[in-house]
Design a protein around this motif. Structure first.
Motif, PDB file in Angstrom:
ATOM      1  N   HIS A  49       0.804  -1.227   0.000  1.00 55.83           N
ATOM      2  CA  HIS A  49       0.000   0.000   0.000  1.00 55.83           C
ATOM      3  C   HIS A  49       0.835   1.275   0.000  1.00 55.83           C
ATOM      4  O   HIS A  49       0.267   2.382  -0.022  1.00 55.83           O
ATOM      5  CB  HIS A  49      -0.972  -0.013   1.182  1.00 55.83           C
ATOM      6  N   GLY A  50       2.169   1.139   0.031  1.00 56.16           N
ATOM      7  CA  GLY A  50       3.038   2.316   0.042  1.00 56.16           C
ATOM      8  C   GLY A  50       2.697   3.270  -1.089  1.00 56.16           C
ATOM      9  O   GLY A  50       2.524   2.849  -2.239  1.00 56.16           O
ATOM     10  N   GLY A  51       2.580   4.557  -0.766  1.00 57.61           N
ATOM     11  CA  GLY A  51       2.319   5.572  -1.783  1.00 57.61           C
ATOM     12  C   GLY A  51       0.852   5.870  -2.012  1.00 57.61           C
ATOM     13  O   GLY A  51       0.504   6.851  -2.676  1.00 57.61           O
ATOM     14  N   GLN A  52      -0.043   5.044  -1.471  1.00 55.27           N
ATOM     15  CA  GLN A  52      -1.475   5.301  -1.666  1.00 55.27           C
ATOM     16  C   GLN A  52      -1.946   6.473  -0.793  1.00 55.27           C
ATOM     17  O   GLN A  52      -1.277   6.884   0.140  1.00 55.27           O
ATOM     18  CB  GLN A  52      -2.284   4.044  -1.331  1.00 55.27           C
ATOM     19  N   VAL A  53      -3.109   6.992  -1.122  1.00 51.17           N
ATOM     20  CA  VAL A  53      -3.714   8.075  -0.337  1.00 51.17           C
ATOM     21  C   VAL A  53      -4.384   7.470   0.897  1.00 51.17           C
ATOM     22  O   VAL A  53      -5.092   6.468   0.799  1.00 51.17           O
ATOM     23  CB  VAL A  53      -4.745   8.841  -1.196  1.00 51.17           C
ATOM     24  N   SER A  54      -4.140   8.067   2.058  1.00 55.33           N
ATOM     25  CA  SER A  54      -4.725   7.542   3.302  1.00 55.33           C
ATOM     26  C   SER A  54      -5.861   8.444   3.775  1.00 55.33           C
ATOM     27  O   SER A  54      -6.039   9.551   3.279  1.00 55.33           O
ATOM     28  CB  SER A  54      -3.655   7.476   4.387  1.00 55.33           C
ATOM     29  N   ASN A  55      -6.580   7.954   4.782  1.00 55.81           N
ATOM     30  CA  ASN A  55      -7.656   8.730   5.407  1.00 55.81           C
ATOM     31  C   ASN A  55      -7.455   8.689   6.926  1.00 55.81           C
ATOM     32  O   ASN A  55      -7.947   7.796   7.607  1.00 55.81           O
ATOM     33  CB  ASN A  55      -9.011   8.137   5.014  1.00 55.81           C
ATOM     34  N   PRO A  56      -6.700   9.664   7.472  1.00 59.71           N
ATOM     35  CA  PRO A  56      -6.401   9.645   8.909  1.00 59.71           C
ATOM     36  C   PRO A  56      -7.659   9.689   9.780  1.00 59.71           C
ATOM     37  O   PRO A  56      -7.711   9.018  10.814  1.00 59.71           O
ATOM     38  CB  PRO A  56      -5.562  10.911   9.117  1.00 59.71           C
ATOM     39  N   ARG A  57      -8.671  10.462   9.351  1.00 56.43           N
ATOM     40  CA  ARG A  57      -9.870  10.548  10.178  1.00 56.43           C
ATOM     41  C   ARG A  57     -10.562   9.187  10.255  1.00 56.43           C
ATOM     42  O   ARG A  57     -10.960   8.729  11.345  1.00 56.43           O
ATOM     43  CB  ARG A  57     -10.838  11.591   9.609  1.00 56.43           C
ATOM     44  N   ALA A  58     -10.679   8.527   9.103  1.00 59.36           N
ATOM     45  CA  ALA A  58     -11.314   7.197   9.112  1.00 59.36           C
ATOM     46  C   ALA A  58     -10.490   6.225   9.957  1.00 59.36           C
ATOM     47  O   ALA A  58     -11.039   5.406  10.700  1.00 59.36           O
ATOM     48  CB  ALA A  58     -11.469   6.674   7.690  1.00 59.36           C
ATOM     49  N   ALA A  59      -9.167   6.322   9.859  1.00 58.99           N
ATOM     50  CA  ALA A  59      -8.300   5.423  10.641  1.00 58.99           C
ATOM     51  C   ALA A  59      -8.557   5.597  12.131  1.00 58.99           C
ATOM     52  O   ALA A  59      -8.721   4.626  12.877  1.00 58.99           O
ATOM     53  CB  ALA A  59      -6.831   5.708  10.316  1.00 58.99           C
ATOM     54  N   ALA A  60      -8.593   6.845  12.578  1.00 54.25           N
ATOM     55  CA  ALA A  60      -8.792   7.105  14.015  1.00 54.25           C
ATOM     56  C   ALA A  60     -10.191   6.678  14.445  1.00 54.25           C
ATOM     57  O   ALA A  60     -10.379   6.121  15.538  1.00 54.25           O
ATOM     58  CB  ALA A  60      -8.553   8.584  14.309  1.00 54.25           C
ATOM     59  N   LEU A  61     -11.193   6.927  13.585  1.00 55.38           N
ATOM     60  CA  LEU A  61     -12.566   6.553  13.959  1.00 55.38           C
ATOM     61  C   LEU A  61     -12.757   5.033  13.950  1.00 55.38           C
ATOM     62  O   LEU A  61     -13.476   4.487  14.791  1.00 55.38           O
ATOM     63  CB  LEU A  61     -13.573   7.230  13.016  1.00 55.38           C
ATOM     64  N   GLN A  62     -12.090   4.338  13.019  1.00 52.97           N
ATOM     65  CA  GLN A  62     -12.167   2.864  13.028  1.00 52.97           C
ATOM     66  C   GLN A  62     -11.565   2.315  14.317  1.00 52.97           C
ATOM     67  O   GLN A  62     -12.095   1.379  14.926  1.00 52.97           O
ATOM     68  CB  GLN A  62     -11.442   2.283  11.810  1.00 52.97           C
ATOM     69  N   GLY A  63     -10.449   2.899  14.734  1.00 54.57           N
ATOM     70  CA  GLY A  63      -9.826   2.462  15.988  1.00 54.57           C
ATOM     71  C   GLY A  63     -10.729   2.730  17.183  1.00 54.57           C
ATOM     72  O   GLY A  63     -10.881   1.884  18.070  1.00 54.57           O
ATOM     73  N   LEU A  64     -11.341   3.916  17.188  1.00 59.07           N
ATOM     74  CA  LEU A  64     -12.235   4.258  18.299  1.00 59.07           C
ATOM     75  C   LEU A  64     -13.459   3.339  18.318  1.00 59.07           C
ATOM     76  O   LEU A  64     -13.925   2.927  19.392  1.00 59.07           O
ATOM     77  CB  LEU A  64     -12.653   5.736  18.189  1.00 59.07           C
ATOM     78  N   ALA A  65     -13.949   2.992  17.131  1.00 58.92           N
ATOM     79  CA  ALA A  65     -15.104   2.083  17.060  1.00 58.92           C
ATOM     80  C   ALA A  65     -14.739   0.720  17.659  1.00 58.92           C
ATOM     81  O   ALA A  65     -15.548   0.091  18.345  1.00 58.92           O
ATOM     82  CB  ALA A  65     -15.568   1.934  15.610  1.00 58.92           C
ATOM     83  N   LYS A  66     -13.518   0.273  17.416  1.00 54.67           N
ATOM     84  CA  LYS A  66     -13.087  -1.000  18.016  1.00 54.67           C
ATOM     85  C   LYS A  66     -13.042  -0.894  19.542  1.00 54.67           C
ATOM     86  O   LYS A  66     -13.485  -1.788  20.251  1.00 54.67           O
ATOM     87  CB  LYS A  66     -11.713  -1.423  17.480  1.00 54.67           C
ATOM     88  N   MET A  67     -12.507   0.230  20.030  1.00 57.55           N
ATOM     89  CA  MET A  67     -12.438   0.403  21.498  1.00 57.55           C
ATOM     90  C   MET A  67     -13.834   0.386  22.113  1.00 57.55           C
ATOM     91  O   MET A  67     -14.064  -0.238  23.144  1.00 57.55           O
ATOM     92  CB  MET A  67     -11.764   1.733  21.838  1.00 57.55           C
ATOM     93  N   ARG A  68     -14.761   1.098  21.466  1.00 54.85           N
ATOM     94  CA  ARG A  68     -16.144   1.114  21.934  1.00 54.85           C
ATOM     95  C   ARG A  68     -16.709  -0.294  21.999  1.00 54.85           C
ATOM     96  O   ARG A  68     -17.359  -0.683  22.956  1.00 54.85           O
ATOM     97  CB  ARG A  68     -17.008   1.865  20.916  1.00 54.85           C
ATOM     98  N   PHE A  69     -16.462  -1.034  20.920  1.00 55.20           N
ATOM     99  CA  PHE A  69     -16.995  -2.386  20.814  1.00 55.20           C
ATOM    100  C   PHE A  69     -16.443  -3.259  21.947  1.00 55.20           C
ATOM    101  O   PHE A  69     -17.187  -3.968  22.620  1.00 55.20           O
ATOM    102  CB  PHE A  69     -16.631  -2.969  19.445  1.00 55.20           C
ATOM    103  N   VAL A  70     -15.149  -3.188  22.157  1.00 50.62           N
ATOM    104  CA  VAL A  70     -14.522  -4.008  23.203  1.00 50.62           C
ATOM    105  C   VAL A  70     -15.046  -3.614  24.574  1.00 50.62           C
ATOM    106  O   VAL A  70     -15.336  -4.463  25.426  1.00 50.62           O
ATOM    107  CB  VAL A  70     -12.978  -3.884  23.117  1.00 50.62           C
ATOM    108  N   ARG A  71     -15.221  -2.328  24.778  1.00 52.48           N
ATOM    109  CA  ARG A  71     -15.745  -1.867  26.069  1.00 52.48           C
ATOM    110  C   ARG A  71     -17.148  -2.424  26.300  1.00 52.48           C
ATOM    111  O   ARG A  71     -17.498  -2.836  27.402  1.00 52.48           O
ATOM    112  CB  ARG A  71     -15.760  -0.343  26.083  1.00 52.48           C
ATOM    113  N   ARG A  72     -17.931  -2.456  25.230  1.00 52.60           N
ATOM    114  CA  ARG A  72     -19.298  -2.964  25.386  1.00 52.60           C
ATOM    115  C   ARG A  72     -19.345  -4.480  25.573  1.00 52.60           C
ATOM    116  O   ARG A  72     -20.378  -5.034  25.964  1.00 52.60           O
ATOM    117  CB  ARG A  72     -20.178  -2.500  24.227  1.00 52.60           C
ATOM    118  N   LEU A  73     -18.249  -5.150  25.323  1.00 52.69           N
ATOM    119  CA  LEU A  73     -18.166  -6.589  25.662  1.00 52.69           C
ATOM    120  C   LEU A  73     -17.948  -6.779  27.163  1.00 52.69           C
ATOM    121  O   LEU A  73     -17.945  -7.900  27.661  1.00 52.69           O
ATOM    122  CB  LEU A  73     -17.003  -7.246  24.914  1.00 52.69           C
TER     123      LEU A  73
END
Ligand code: SUG
Length: 440
Positions: A29-53
């Motif tokens: 994936h080197g050189g591709q365009v990234s989406n930092p906001r989506a990356a951070a929100l995907q990570g936060l969504a995982k944390m939320r999910f784990v917390r709700r477990l």
């Protein structure tokens, strides 16, 4: 004692730098365009999910990037704008190295030995020097400072200095460490490694082995682990050459359960026998051969790079990347794990595309810290996730992150300023004080 998952928040400069030889996703994936906001929100969504477990969830902050202090140390001078412009010249490799948001993968932040397993009754955290790769080696000092701000109570916690930053003591942290425990038996620690620094022995031929036996031995000493409860298995050189740059690409363990691919460690049968001798009949080992799960599928779909979590009622669940649901062999393996006689009852699949494209799955994104209730109460900062912090972090990400970053954008002085403003604000939200070099 219960395990707290400390997830790294993805930083505002998240990009695809193609920096990690031996990490196939990073190279592809080197050189591709990234989406930092989506990356951070995907990570936060995982944390939320784990917390709700019902699992305790906490956060670790991103590191300052681009790291201007590192560029100045390398001789770039003048204003911040001039430093960035000079470092961007040519192929821009130096700028990419100091701009990586790789600190998000906190499985590489440190190795943790809980107080119950340490001879002095303290929780030990050894920040990883990550000496094998420059873009990761520059994490070690910030990680130490952040961990000292959170695990500040020296009567309870020991945050060590990272091992000397040379390749003989190259240390990649908890990504190469597994703690197993069964009722009636003391815990066993697997400190895995990829090569010996001194002396001969098998080593991968294609890709680097990032972590040495000598580093693992030092970590076990610093953590005050009883020698009889420490095992030092070698990562299989063929596994590393197939793209398993960390142990957690081909193995994951929790309490009485360990899932491992036959290319995770050399001599898997011998390791299984040794674990059984130390942990008894309650131990559940689920192995997959290359026939059942070709190593290429395991590396591409990351079924082992899952969080294997004990949920409130003592049962275990797996939090896996969506890529494993979409790969028939990876999915069949995880289905078999649930079907067999062991505490694992369910698999949940989450979309972590932005992190996965740099080779970071659910397990990479979290540092496991088993803590007593009194130790949890003694943590510094506001890092334990609750409803209010979830909301504050989501709003902060929406406010401060770009949704598109092309490689050329790394030279934009506005990005560097935005990133510093965002991190300065975050240390307020997390009540960490001035932990970053640019704040001092
Ligand atoms: O060190 N990727 C990280 C991924 C770390 C995954 N962690 C665990 N397996 N625990 C690494 O290779 C890629 C950065 C880039 O290419 O832009 C990167 O650093």
């Amino acid at each position: 004692m219960r395990e707290v998952e400390f997830d790294g928040i993805c930083g505002p400069t998240h990009n695809f730098g193609g920096l990690s030889a031996g990490n196939l996703a990073s190279t592809v994936h080197g050189g591709q365009v990234s989406n930092p906001r989506a990356a951070a929100l995907q990570g936060l969504a995982k944390m939320r999910f784990v917390r709700r477990l019902g699992v305790a969830q906490a956060v670790l902050p991103p590191h300052p990037r681009p790291r201007l202090s590192t560029l100045r140390r390398l001789g770039f001078s003048g204003s911040d704008e001039e430093v960035l412009a000079e470092a961007a010249r040519g192929d821009g490799i130096l700028l990419r190295l100091v701009s990586s948001a790789a600190a998000m993968w906190t499985a590489n932040a440190a190795t943790v030995v809980p107080s119950a397993d340490a001879a002095d009754g303290r929780t030990h955290l050894v920040p990883a020097n990550l000496a094998q790769m420059f873009h990761r080696a520059i994490e070690a000092d910030t990680t130490r400072d952040v961990l000292r701000a959170i695990f500040a109570d020296e009567a309870r916690f020991a945050v060590h200095d990272p091992l000397p930053s040379v390749t003989q003591f190259a240390d990649e942290g908890a990504a190469n460490h597994t703690r197993l425990v069964t009722p009636g038996h003391a815990a066993v620690h697997l400190f895995a490694w990829g090569r010996r620094a001194f002396g001969d022995g098998a080593a991968p031929s294609r890709f680097p082995a990032r972590h040495t036996l000598e580093a693992s031995q030092a970590i076990a000493r610093l953590g005050r682990v009883a020698p009889a409860r420490a095992i030092f298995p070698q990562q299989h050189p063929d596994g590393i050459d197939a793209g398993s740059f960390h142990t957690d690409v081909l193995a994951v363990g929790n309490e009485s359960v360990i899932l491992m691919h036959d290319l995770a460690f050399v001599d898997p049968a011998g390791l299984e026998a040794e674990l059984r001798a130390k942990l008894g009949d309650a131990l559940r080992v689920v192995r997959a051969s290359a026939g059942e799960l070709p190593v290429a599928d395991a590396v591409a779909a990351y079924p082992y790079n899952s969080e294997l979590l004990t949920v409130a009622d003592g049962r275990m669940v797996i939090v896996a990347p969506a890529d494993s649901r979409d790969n028939p062999r990876a999915r069949a393996f995880l289905d078999r794990v649930v079907a067999e006689d062991n505490p694992v009852v369910e698999v949940h699949y989450l979309d972590l595309r932005q992190s996965m494209n740099n080779g970071g799955g659910p397990a990479c994104l979290r540092l496991r810290v088993p803590l007593e209730e009194a130790e949890i109460a003694a943590l510094g900062g506001r890092v334990l996730l609750g409803d209010a912090l979830e909301r504050d972090l989501a709003a902060w990400i929406e406010r401060r992150y770009r949704d598109r970053l092309a490689p050329a954008d790394l030279a934009d002085p506005a990005l560097a300023r935005e990133s510093m403003v965002a991190l300065d604000e975050l240390t307020g939200i997390l009540r960490l004080g001035s932990v970053y070099d640019f704040q001092r």
